[in-house]
Design a protein around this motif. Structure first.
Motif, PDB file in Angstrom:
ATOM      1  N   SER A 181      27.114  52.233 -51.848  1.00 17.64           N
ATOM      2  CA  SER A 181      27.520  52.084 -50.451  1.00 17.64           C
ATOM      3  C   SER A 181      28.867  51.367 -50.348  1.00 17.64           C
ATOM      4  CB  SER A 181      26.436  51.315 -49.692  1.00 17.64           C
ATOM      5  OG  SER A 181      26.762  51.201 -48.335  1.00 17.64           O
ATOM      6  N   VAL A 182      29.042  50.326 -51.137  1.00 12.89           N
ATOM      7  CA  VAL A 182      30.318  49.594 -51.140  1.00 12.89           C
ATOM      8  C   VAL A 182      31.450  50.508 -51.617  1.00 12.89           C
ATOM      9  CG1 VAL A 182      31.576  47.732 -52.284  1.00 12.89           C
ATOM     10  CG2 VAL A 182      29.301  47.317 -51.381  1.00 12.89           C
ATOM     11  N   PHE A 183      31.169  51.308 -52.629  1.00 14.82           N
ATOM     12  CA  PHE A 183      32.180  52.271 -53.073  1.00 14.82           C
ATOM     13  C   PHE A 183      32.576  53.214 -51.930  1.00 14.82           C
ATOM     14  CE2 PHE A 183      32.655  56.752 -54.125  1.00 14.82           C
ATOM     15  CZ  PHE A 183      33.908  56.726 -54.718  1.00 14.82           C
ATOM     16  N   LYS A 184      31.571  53.753 -51.232  1.00 17.58           N
ATOM     17  CA  LYS A 184      31.880  54.727 -50.177  1.00 17.58           C
ATOM     18  C   LYS A 184      32.712  54.099 -49.067  1.00 17.58           C
ATOM     19  CE  LYS A 184      27.633  56.271 -49.643  1.00 17.58           C
ATOM     20  NZ  LYS A 184      26.510  57.041 -49.058  1.00 17.58           N
ATOM     21  N   GLU A 185      32.381  52.847 -48.726  1.00 20.45           N
ATOM     22  CA  GLU A 185      33.115  52.155 -47.669  1.00 20.45           C
ATOM     23  C   GLU A 185      34.578  51.919 -48.064  1.00 20.45           C
ATOM     24  OE1 GLU A 185      32.615  51.134 -44.566  1.00 20.45           O
ATOM     25  OE2 GLU A 185      34.130  49.595 -44.323  1.00 20.45           O
ATOM     26  N   ASN A 186      34.849  51.816 -49.361  1.00 15.13           N
ATOM     27  CA  ASN A 186      36.185  51.420 -49.811  1.00 15.13           C
ATOM     28  C   ASN A 186      36.878  52.453 -50.700  1.00 15.13           C
ATOM     29  OD1 ASN A 186      36.289  48.521 -48.759  1.00 15.13           O
ATOM     30  ND2 ASN A 186      34.301  48.640 -49.766  1.00 15.13           N
ATOM     31  N   ARG A 187      36.362  53.648 -50.707  1.00 14.19           N
ATOM     32  CA  ARG A 187      36.940  54.751 -51.468  1.00 14.19           C
ATOM     33  C   ARG A 187      38.415  54.923 -51.108  1.00 14.19           C
ATOM     34  NH1 ARG A 187      33.745  60.033 -52.101  1.00 14.19           N
ATOM     35  NH2 ARG A 187      32.338  59.100 -50.597  1.00 14.19           N
ATOM     36  N   GLY A 188      39.254  55.014 -52.114  1.00 14.20           N
ATOM     37  CA  GLY A 188      40.672  55.237 -51.870  1.00 14.20           C
ATOM     38  C   GLY A 188      41.395  53.999 -51.349  1.00 14.20           C
ATOM     39  N   ASN A 189      40.701  52.873 -51.352  1.00 16.48           N
ATOM     40  CA  ASN A 189      41.252  51.676 -50.717  1.00 16.48           C
ATOM     41  C   ASN A 189      40.902  50.428 -51.538  1.00 16.48           C
ATOM     42  OD1 ASN A 189      42.615  50.410 -48.629  1.00 16.48           O
ATOM     43  ND2 ASN A 189      40.715  50.005 -47.484  1.00 16.48           N
ATOM     44  N   TYR A 190      40.768  50.645 -52.850  1.00 14.82           N
ATOM     45  CA  TYR A 190      40.301  49.554 -53.725  1.00 14.82           C
ATOM     46  C   TYR A 190      41.192  48.314 -53.625  1.00 14.82           C
ATOM     47  CZ  TYR A 190      37.726  53.206 -56.349  1.00 14.82           C
ATOM     48  OH  TYR A 190      36.917  54.222 -56.743  1.00 14.82           O
ATOM     49  N   LEU A 191      42.493  48.531 -53.672  1.00 11.48           N
ATOM     50  CA  LEU A 191      43.420  47.401 -53.741  1.00 11.48           C
ATOM     51  C   LEU A 191      43.276  46.482 -52.543  1.00 11.48           C
ATOM     52  CD1 LEU A 191      46.852  48.618 -55.133  1.00 11.48           C
ATOM     53  CD2 LEU A 191      45.372  46.833 -56.053  1.00 11.48           C
ATOM     54  N   GLU A 192      43.297  47.097 -51.369  1.00  9.05           N
ATOM     55  CA  GLU A 192      43.170  46.338 -50.128  1.00  9.05           C
ATOM     56  C   GLU A 192      41.876  45.522 -50.122  1.00  9.05           C
ATOM     57  OE1 GLU A 192      44.466  45.384 -46.202  1.00  9.05           O
ATOM     58  OE2 GLU A 192      45.481  46.442 -47.828  1.00  9.05           O
ATOM     59  N   PHE A 193      40.798  46.192 -50.521  1.00 11.15           N
ATOM     60  CA  PHE A 193      39.482  45.556 -50.520  1.00 11.15           C
ATOM     61  C   PHE A 193      39.455  44.388 -51.499  1.00 11.15           C
ATOM     62  CE2 PHE A 193      34.838  45.938 -51.920  1.00 11.15           C
ATOM     63  CZ  PHE A 193      34.341  45.267 -50.828  1.00 11.15           C
ATOM     64  N   LEU A 194      39.987  44.609 -52.687  1.00 12.94           N
ATOM     65  CA  LEU A 194      39.893  43.582 -53.728  1.00 12.94           C
ATOM     66  C   LEU A 194      40.820  42.404 -53.479  1.00 12.94           C
ATOM     67  CD1 LEU A 194      39.463  45.704 -56.962  1.00 12.94           C
ATOM     68  CD2 LEU A 194      37.745  44.401 -55.719  1.00 12.94           C
ATOM     69  N   LYS A 195      41.864  42.654 -52.719  1.00 16.23           N
ATOM     70  CA  LYS A 195      42.763  41.529 -52.426  1.00 16.23           C
ATOM     71  C   LYS A 195      42.045  40.417 -51.677  1.00 16.23           C
ATOM     72  CE  LYS A 195      47.208  43.741 -52.926  1.00 16.23           C
ATOM     73  NZ  LYS A 195      48.157  44.669 -52.305  1.00 16.23           N
ATOM     74  N   ASN A 196      40.911  40.769 -51.050  1.00 15.14           N
ATOM     75  CA  ASN A 196      40.103  39.746 -50.384  1.00 15.14           C
ATOM     76  C   ASN A 196      39.152  39.027 -51.323  1.00 15.14           C
ATOM     77  OD1 ASN A 196      40.914  39.910 -47.672  1.00 15.14           O
ATOM     78  ND2 ASN A 196      39.850  41.876 -47.493  1.00 15.14           N
ATOM     79  N   ALA A 197      39.000  39.550 -52.539  1.00 16.72           N
ATOM     80  CA  ALA A 197      37.934  39.032 -53.406  1.00 16.72           C
ATOM     81  C   ALA A 197      38.278  37.646 -53.931  1.00 16.72           C
ATOM     82  CB  ALA A 197      37.702  39.991 -54.566  1.00 16.72           C
ATOM     83  N   SER A 198      37.243  36.823 -54.066  1.00 19.51           N
ATOM     84  CA  SER A 198      37.440  35.448 -54.539  1.00 19.51           C
ATOM     85  C   SER A 198      38.099  35.432 -55.908  1.00 19.51           C
ATOM     86  CB  SER A 198      36.094  34.729 -54.596  1.00 19.51           C
ATOM     87  OG  SER A 198      35.179  35.430 -55.397  1.00 19.51           O
TER      88      SER A 198
END
Lengths: 234, 234
Positions: A181-198
């Motif tokens: 589910s997390v993959f589907k929400e962020n498909r094609g947008n990994y960088l943006e998503f991970l920039k928030n990661a701790s």
């Protein structure tokens, strides 16, 4: 009956999984398994993984290059840190590399009872999925996490691998459904998503954030390293 | 500085969290915390939670109704099982209820060092978020999971609560970002998503799947039970 997929989101949870007769994919996207794959892309002969710096250091006498980080920083007298760019830039042809990392090594060592242990990264994602299919075995995605904590990047790669395997495999646990589910929400947008990661924020603080783009680049190689005895080979 | 949000996806991971000075929201959507909220909706006086069936059974002599399940089935001589419909249908006005559950009780007992412990469910979601805001404290969403495993429904509620708190709170760990991402992917579609969950499939096998729709119904009540000493009160 479709082969099953399970996902272990942290080494702290691995005791809940029966690994016997299964493929285990070790996942430590930032950056241990991405570095391992890079080493083979750059023609390394084999790798060995160690939990302790001292054990690793002893391998110098046996002709190994030494690689490793602690808390995201390269160990002083070692040849390589934990940035995949270093592995791509140094001449590794035919070399053996002893690597110590905090999270990935722990995952490698605690999954010995599996049938096959593969080293997974975004850079070899599709090739890993193909190896799993070819094995005919059920699979456990083993996220190395960060100091025992669940992390975003390893969960995301598990979800991306599940996407590759569906619909021929079936998710057997909630963690797999969650990762997918997390993959589907962020498909094609990994960088943006991970920039928030701790974890990524932490990397950014160490001025190593440039690795991120490489670490989430997909399908750069067909190399799938595997663990055999004490060695990691292709 | 915005107050922080952290999410513990399984009781096996709780030792990684510092709970002191924080609100902890205990989340066991299927079905312990949903039942607890339902008991107060139906005017129960207070609840007590026990890990062991025998401890719980002793409370009968003190005038308590007994509630609890093991492996999803009501305990033979108890008054209530773990279906929120039972809690809504039985006369609970002014009654004290002793409840034993496998996962939720464990979470309640292992979060004693927090400042405030709230009981969270979809049915009181917004009210829980309002309590957190009113406290001015950082929050840890504590997912009870299923036999130590991460589960979908508790993760989903954590994500839904994070949605309520943003942008006034900040996610401090990857598990919170992950939970929020899963919420966004499945917003307005909880039932469909959860029907795939391992835990829900298990419930379905026990012919108790009808509870699912109630357990994911949002904002049915303003009641927010909290733990004080040995009791759960509103």
């Amino acid at each position: 009956m479709k082969p099953g997929v399970e996902t272990c989101l942290s080494p702290e949870l691995i005791d809940q999984f029966d690994l016997e007769g299964k493929v285990v994919v070790i996942i430590d996207v930032l950056r241990a398994t991405t570095c391992m794959v890079a080493a083979f892309v750059n023609h390394a002969d084999h790798l060995r993984a160690f939990e302790q710096v001292e054990e690793c250091r002893k391998m110098r006498a046996k002709g190994y290059l030494l690689a490793g980080e602690r808390n995201g920083e390269k160990i002083g007298d070692f040849d390589l840190g934990n940035s995949p760019r270093e592995y791509l830039n140094m001449d590794l042809k035919g070399k053996a590399v002893a690597i110590t990392t905090t999270n990935g090594t722990r995952a490698i060592h605690s999954s010995k009872e599996s049938s096959i242990r593969l080293i997974g990264a975004f850079t070899n994602k599709r090739a890993v999925a193909n190896k799993i299919r070819a094995s005919g075995l059920p699979v456990v995605f083993y996220c190395a996490g960060w100091k025992g904590k669940v992390n975003l990047e390893d969960t995301l790669l598990s979800g991306a691998l599940i996407e590759e395997l569906l619909p021929d495999f079936q998710c057997l646990d909630d963690s797999s459904l969650l990762a997918h589910s997390v993959f589907k929400e962020n498909r094609g947008n990994y960088l943006e998503f991970l920039k928030n990661a701790s974890h990524v924020k932490r990397l950014g603080n160490l001025h190593q954030g440039d690795d991120l783009e490489y670490c989430v680049s997909e399908n750069l190689t067909e190399m799938v390293p595997f663990v055999e005895g004490d060695k990691i080979l292709v």
